[in-house]
Design an enzyme around this catalytic site. Structure first.
Site, mmCIF file in Angstrom:
data_model
loop_
_atom_site.group_PDB
_atom_site.id
_atom_site.type_symbol
_atom_site.label_atom_id
_atom_site.label_comp_id
_atom_site.label_asym_id
_atom_site.label_seq_id
_atom_site.Cartn_x
_atom_site.Cartn_y
_atom_site.Cartn_z
ATOM 1 N N SER A 121 0.829 -1.207 0.000
ATOM 2 C CA SER A 121 0.000 0.000 0.000
ATOM 3 C C SER A 121 0.859 1.252 0.000
ATOM 4 O O SER A 121 0.398 2.317 -0.387
ATOM 5 C CB SER A 121 -0.852 0.060 1.269
ATOM 6 O OG SER A 121 -1.658 -1.058 1.364
ATOM 7 N N HIS A 142 -1.838 -2.950 -6.841
ATOM 8 C CA HIS A 142 -2.434 -2.626 -5.544
ATOM 9 C C HIS A 142 -3.943 -2.828 -5.584
ATOM 10 O O HIS A 142 -4.669 -2.025 -6.173
ATOM 11 C CB HIS A 142 -2.091 -1.171 -5.179
ATOM 12 C CG HIS A 142 -2.541 -0.765 -3.814
ATOM 13 N ND1 HIS A 142 -3.087 0.468 -3.547
ATOM 14 C CD2 HIS A 142 -2.549 -1.447 -2.633
ATOM 15 C CE1 HIS A 142 -3.396 0.534 -2.262
ATOM 16 N NE2 HIS A 142 -3.079 -0.612 -1.696
ATOM 17 N N GLU A 154 -4.626 -0.243 -8.591
ATOM 18 C CA GLU A 154 -3.588 0.714 -8.982
ATOM 19 C C GLU A 154 -2.385 -0.094 -9.474
ATOM 20 O O GLU A 154 -1.878 -0.947 -8.741
ATOM 21 C CB GLU A 154 -3.189 1.590 -7.795
ATOM 22 C CG GLU A 154 -4.302 2.556 -7.367
ATOM 23 C CD GLU A 154 -3.969 3.352 -6.112
ATOM 24 O OE1 GLU A 154 -4.322 4.524 -6.047
ATOM 25 O OE2 GLU A 154 -3.364 2.774 -5.179
ATOM 26 N N ASN A 192 -4.423 6.466 -1.438
ATOM 27 C CA ASN A 192 -3.938 6.733 -0.075
ATOM 28 C C ASN A 192 -3.304 8.109 0.034
ATOM 29 O O ASN A 192 -3.368 8.753 1.086
ATOM 30 C CB ASN A 192 -2.944 5.656 0.369
ATOM 31 C CG ASN A 192 -3.660 4.365 0.737
ATOM 32 O OD1 ASN A 192 -4.842 4.388 1.094
ATOM 33 N ND2 ASN A 192 -2.967 3.248 0.643
HETATM 34 N N1 LIG Z 1 -5.627 -4.952 4.555
HETATM 35 C C1 LIG Z 1 -5.879 -4.027 3.643
HETATM 36 O O1 LIG Z 1 -6.907 -3.359 3.654
HETATM 37 C C2 LIG Z 1 -4.890 -3.829 2.510
HETATM 38 C C3 LIG Z 1 -5.319 -3.172 1.348
HETATM 39 C C4 LIG Z 1 -4.444 -3.047 0.268
HETATM 40 C C5 LIG Z 1 -3.143 -3.521 0.391
HETATM 41 N N2 LIG Z 1 -2.739 -4.121 1.543
HETATM 42 C C6 LIG Z 1 -1.358 -4.641 1.586
HETATM 43 O O2 LIG Z 1 -1.399 -6.044 1.391
HETATM 44 C C7 LIG Z 1 -0.330 -6.671 2.110
HETATM 45 C C8 LIG Z 1 -0.920 -7.730 3.026
HETATM 46 O O3 LIG Z 1 -1.819 -7.132 3.929
HETATM 47 P P1 LIG Z 1 -2.937 -7.997 4.677
HETATM 48 O O4 LIG Z 1 -3.838 -7.014 5.331
HETATM 49 O O5 LIG Z 1 -3.527 -9.018 3.762
HETATM 50 O O6 LIG Z 1 -2.043 -8.734 5.776
HETATM 51 P P2 LIG Z 1 -2.413 -10.010 6.649
HETATM 52 O O7 LIG Z 1 -1.614 -9.913 7.876
HETATM 53 O O8 LIG Z 1 -3.886 -10.204 6.730
HETATM 54 O O9 LIG Z 1 -1.849 -11.231 5.768
HETATM 55 C C9 LIG Z 1 -0.481 -11.455 5.547
HETATM 56 C C10 LIG Z 1 -0.278 -12.962 5.324
HETATM 57 O O10 LIG Z 1 1.027 -13.180 4.878
HETATM 58 C C11 LIG Z 1 1.481 -14.396 5.449
HETATM 59 N N3 LIG Z 1 2.926 -14.412 5.381
HETATM 60 C C12 LIG Z 1 3.814 -13.705 6.134
HETATM 61 N N4 LIG Z 1 5.084 -13.985 5.728
HETATM 62 C C13 LIG Z 1 4.980 -14.880 4.713
HETATM 63 C C14 LIG Z 1 5.926 -15.560 3.890
HETATM 64 N N5 LIG Z 1 7.223 -15.335 4.020
HETATM 65 N N6 LIG Z 1 5.469 -16.416 2.970
HETATM 66 C C15 LIG Z 1 4.154 -16.635 2.801
HETATM 67 N N7 LIG Z 1 3.208 -16.032 3.547
HETATM 68 C C16 LIG Z 1 3.628 -15.168 4.493
HETATM 69 C C17 LIG Z 1 0.918 -14.378 6.849
HETATM 70 O O11 LIG Z 1 0.847 -15.703 7.396
HETATM 71 C C18 LIG Z 1 -0.484 -13.768 6.592
HETATM 72 O O12 LIG Z 1 -1.451 -14.768 6.339
HETATM 73 C C19 LIG Z 1 0.415 -5.546 2.806
HETATM 74 O O13 LIG Z 1 1.495 -5.140 2.005
HETATM 75 C C20 LIG Z 1 -0.632 -4.433 2.895
HETATM 76 O O14 LIG Z 1 -0.056 -3.142 2.947
HETATM 77 C C21 LIG Z 1 -3.578 -4.300 2.594
#
Ligand SMILES: NC(=O)c1ccc[n+]([C@@H]2O[C@H](COP(=O)([O-])OP(=O)(O)OC[C@H]3O[C@@H](n4cnc5c(N)ncnc54)[C@H](O)[C@@H]3O)[C@@H](O)[C@H]2O)c1
Length: 488
Positions: A121, A142, A154, A192
């Site tokens: 993000s 994104h 994005e 953002n």
């Molecule tokens: N949550 C949101 O609203 C949102 C929106 C857009 C983008 N993002 C981005 O998406 C990404 C993930 O966010 P999220 O909210 O889904 O996080 P989350 O914590 O829900 O999920 C992350 C997952 O990654 C797994 N993980 C960690 N290390 C790993 C590895 N080495 N190999 C495989 N799996 C691994 C974890 O077990 C977990 O299930 C971030 O970069 C965040 O900025 C989040």
């Protein structure tokens, strides 16, 4: 060319990754989902099953379609299984060290032609790309939460992205039924970068006591027509996530607009993170707010532009206005602070400003002299004519315009810098935030001169550089341009 992405890997099947895997599988693309360990893999499978199960329950998918979708997803805990993937997108936590380590591994494992994408993000896609031996094949993709529902993607290219790759990835996003917006690598991208400073500004107004939390939320929902007030939205996004994104923006811009309000930092430090922790600005356990006070009448005098129309509404509600000398409350209809009127009145403490916003809300502005009982009486009058009162301080542009105009100004600066087109900015804000109109559509609706004048007033009061009208806005107004639609 997008047809060449036939097998896609998704690393991290949390909130975003599971949703992204579902998007690809729904579009008929084979997905290899990778998690960090067996337990996380089971959780990831659960996310996919739950999400598609809900779609069946809502009649949006048949059981057969659901089985096909789930059948296209292979789950594994081994990154080595991604050797033949055409594109790998990662959605592991937003920590640069995690991303860099992962991209180093992916670079070693994946075939040389594979595209490596990040769903970050706020982190620098360029920095992530530079950790690999194929920086030209690294891109940002994104998605928004929930990924299967939100249409915006994005696509972020860097200075070193291969020519044409952003277009191919945008085509792939279209194949998923998404609307891509292609931009360069600037912190926060479009959504953002425009949304978070506005939310932060709302926190600054709260901190400065310009209005209450609920007043600001109500004003922006009912007055500006946004789907949610800023504090409800901060709670939904997560205060910690919001704070992090602001910090990244600030590190890049060193602009005070991006400096997280202390009230935000304080809540994050206290563990008040939003809905996920049971409360942020709003608390889950908070007692239900008492029902609003009843409409009430008093001896009122009405001044200012639009005063006659407001007096007629009071009269239709059974309340005749009186001369200023006899009034218990003097309301001055105004879109600018009213305190200058106070010295000319027999009872300055009886003056309140009234700013009608849209057709549902009236901001009720107390000056430094206004008596609290006078403000309450004015709120009663507002209810009497069927509007929702938002009590606030007598400050430049009050609440809605004070929050809206700087956001529109940011959009003008973003466009003027060549970062994104007006259409892309409008599309991104409509689809990414659920706004009815994008910032340029909003500017045209409000009038460029009105917004320019509002910004000048804000700048004159606070002297913050970000409040000064964008040079392009000044120039367009000076040139007599009335609408961005009139520009080439
Ligand atoms: N949550 C949101 O609203 C949102 C929106 C857009 C983008 N993002 C981005 O998406 C990404 C993930 O966010 P999220 O909210 O889904 O996080 P989350 O914590 O829900 O999920 C992350 C997952 O990654 C797994 N993980 C960690 N290390 C790993 C590895 N080495 N190999 C495989 N799996 C691994 C974890 O077990 C977990 O299930 C971030 O970069 C965040 O900025 C989040």
């Amino acid at each position: 060319m997008a047809g060449s992405f036939e097998t896609v890997g998704v690393v991290g099947l949390g909130t975003m990754g599971a949703g992204i895997a579902e998007c690809f599988a729904r579009a008929g693309i084979a997905v290899i989902g990778v998690e960090a360990g067996p337990e996380a893999l089971t959780r990831g499978r659960g996310h996919l099953e739950d999400s598609t199960g809900r779609a069946v329950a809502k009649g949006r998918l048949s059981e057969a379609e659901r089985s096909e979708i789930l059948g296209r997803v292979t789950l594994t805990v081994s990154l080595e299984d991604l050797a033949d993937a055409d594109l790998v997108i990662e959605a592991v936590p937003e920590v640069m060290d995690f991303k860099r380590a992962l991209f180093t591994d992916l670079d070693r494992i994946c075939k040389p032609s594979a595209v490596l994408a990040t769903n970050t993000s706020s982190l620098s896609v360029t920095e992530i790309a530079a950790t690999t031996g194929r920086p030209g094949r690294v891109i940002g993709m994104h998605f928004f939460n929930p990924a299967p529902v939100m249409r915006l993607v994005e696509v972020i290219h860097t200075l070193i992205t291969d020519d044409g790759l952003a277009g191919e990835v945008a085509d792939l996003a279209r194949r998923l039924g998404k609307t891509p917006v292609t931009v360069g690598d600037r912190a926060g991208f479009v959504v953002n970068r425009l949304l978070l400073p506005y939310l932060n500004h709302a926190a600054v107004l709260l901190e400065n006591g310009v209005a209450t939390r609920d007043g600001i939320d109500t004003a922006m929902r009912l007055g500006a027509g946004l789907p949610m007030g800023p504090f409800a939205l901060l709670d939904l996004i997560g205060l910690d996530t919001s704070y992090e994104v602001l910090s990244v923006l600030f590190r890049e811009s060193h602009d005070r607009r991006h400096a997280a309000a202390p009230i935000l930092r304080e809540r994050v430090a206290a563990g008040l993170l939003g809905r996920k922790s049971g409360g942020g600005f709003h608390r889950a356990s908070e007692p239900v707010a008492p029902t609003a006070d009843e409409p009430s009448a008093c001896l009122v005098a009405v001044l200012g532009e639009g005063g006659d129309a407001f007096a007629a509404r009071l009269s239709a509600a059974g309340l005749k206005s009186v001369p200023v000398e006899d009034a218990e409350v003097v309301v001055a209809l105004s879109s600018v602070p009213v305190v200058e009127l106070a010295p000319g009145l027999p009872h300055p403490e009886r003056l309140v400003g009234l700013h009608l916003v849209g057709d549902q809300v009236a901001e009720v502005a107390s000056t430094a002299l206004t008596g609290p009982e006078v403000a309450r009486a004015a709120e009663g009058l507002v209810r009497l004519v069927g509007l929702v009162p938002v009590p606030c301080r007598d400050r430049a542009e009050f609440v809605v315009d004070a929050l809206l105009y700087p956001y529109l100004n940011d959009a003008v600066r973003m466009y003027d810098s060549g970062y994104a087109t007006r259409d892309d900015i409008d599309t991104a804000m409509r689809l990414g935030c659920g706004y009815q109109t994008g910032p340029f559509e909003k500017l045209d609706e409000l009038g460029l001169e009105t917004v320019r004048d509002g910004l000048r007033a804000l700048y004159a009061e606070y002297r913050e550089p970000f409040l000064a009208p964008a040079p392009l806005l000044e120039q367009l107004v000076a040139a007599g341009v009335r609408s961005f639609r009139d520009l080439p």
